[in-house]
Write a protein that holds these residues in place. Sequence first.
Motif, PDB file in Angstrom:
ATOM      1  N   VAL A   1      -6.724   9.797  -6.769  1.00  0.00           N
ATOM      2  CA  VAL A   1      -8.129  10.081  -6.477  1.00  0.00           C
ATOM      3  C   VAL A   1      -8.921   8.843  -6.837  1.00  0.00           C
ATOM      4  O   VAL A   1      -8.943   8.416  -7.993  1.00  0.00           O
TER       5      VAL A   1
ATOM      6  N   LEU B   1      -8.635   9.314  -1.044  1.00  0.00           N
ATOM      7  CA  LEU B   1      -7.647  10.118  -1.740  1.00  0.00           C
ATOM      8  C   LEU B   1      -6.323   9.886  -1.026  1.00  0.00           C
ATOM      9  O   LEU B   1      -6.207  10.103   0.180  1.00  0.00           O
TER      10      LEU B   1
ATOM     11  N   ALA C   1     -11.972  17.267  -5.794  1.00  0.00           N
ATOM     12  CA  ALA C   1     -10.623  16.709  -5.913  1.00  0.00           C
ATOM     13  C   ALA C   1      -9.597  17.821  -6.094  1.00  0.00           C
ATOM     14  O   ALA C   1      -8.520  17.794  -5.487  1.00  0.00           O
TER      15      ALA C   1
END
Length: 378
Positions: free
Chosen positions: A92, A97, A124
């Motif tokens: 992340v 990502l 996330a």
Amino acid sequence: MAFADRPATPATVRRHNARLVLGQVRDHGPRSRADLARDTGLVKAAISGIVADLIEAGLLAETGPAPAGGRGRPMTLLTLDGGPAVALGVEVNVDYLSAVAVTLGGEIVLRERVAVHSPSPEEARKAIAVIAEGLGRPLLGACVAVPGLVDPDTATVRHAPNLHWREVEVAGWLPGGLACDNDANLAVVAEHRRGAPADSAYLTGTVGIGAGLLVDGRVYRGGSGYAGEIGHMPIAGNDARCGCGRTGCWEAVVGLEALLRRIDPGVTGTYDEKVAALVSRAEAADPATLEALCDHGTWLGRGAAALTNLLNPSALILGGFFADLAPWFLDPLRAELDAHVLAADLAPCELRLSSLGVTAASLGAADLVLNRVFADPL
């Protein structure tokens, strides 16, 4: 798995021997039981029991017999199995990502990167859950890489300034648990697994700058686990303001955003688009871009020289956008290293460009999961 300060029970000895057997197959490919007995020094009866345990655990499988080399019947070979299970590694970062899924045998079955913008912990968590569910495979384990101060023992992000995260516990984000470590630490693990020396320093090249430090093949973490925050060395002068809130940080002059502000503050988009824009300008020999990259190499070299003088690594590995833009700043970087590394002539440090790109940290996260399986397979 450690045996220090306690007696070795039959169970711990069996686990230790299982690690030896599985490691032999990992390192040397399909092996017969006789091969394993010879190479580990274990008696054949012990090998038979351990192999049975590893087959039952789904980590080894019998394959077709090896071609007979003379007298006697062909020997059945054992190979890594793992079935459909994979190790999942996710990084992340501020602009992206990145996810990688790897089988026990090292086959990459997922390599994915999506654009994000300073994701919150909840964003996330949801993204990682979607990736895990979308695999449609059981997990050997999962690990997330984060740019910041991480306590890997509790899977807690203590402080990630560029993400604006503090005291974020990620262990419970997936049903089977989620490990966590610093992105640079995991990137240097991935580099070492693919041939980098056992004493290496890896420099992330993203929005932030961190260092993954490998000493004798092990990640160097320091007294409290937070070593490697080299991007916050105060060497850039009081006018350079960093995302951490301080001034003078090295990151403030060699990070991606710092380079973009100098060359063209109007460049926006994903991480890939920003890097592509810089590469395009450099390839077109834009004078302002080339001048900025030359200065970039000088600043990068000053910090790298300090790191090299301190640790004397066998290799200095440039990751992320550093590797993409290296052709235009390597000369001034090398000049700084030559000028300021005291042992430059006595112990040259190999300068390497990472071939893993921004997948290095997520790949290292998956490697960490696999390492844990191989370290204690039962």
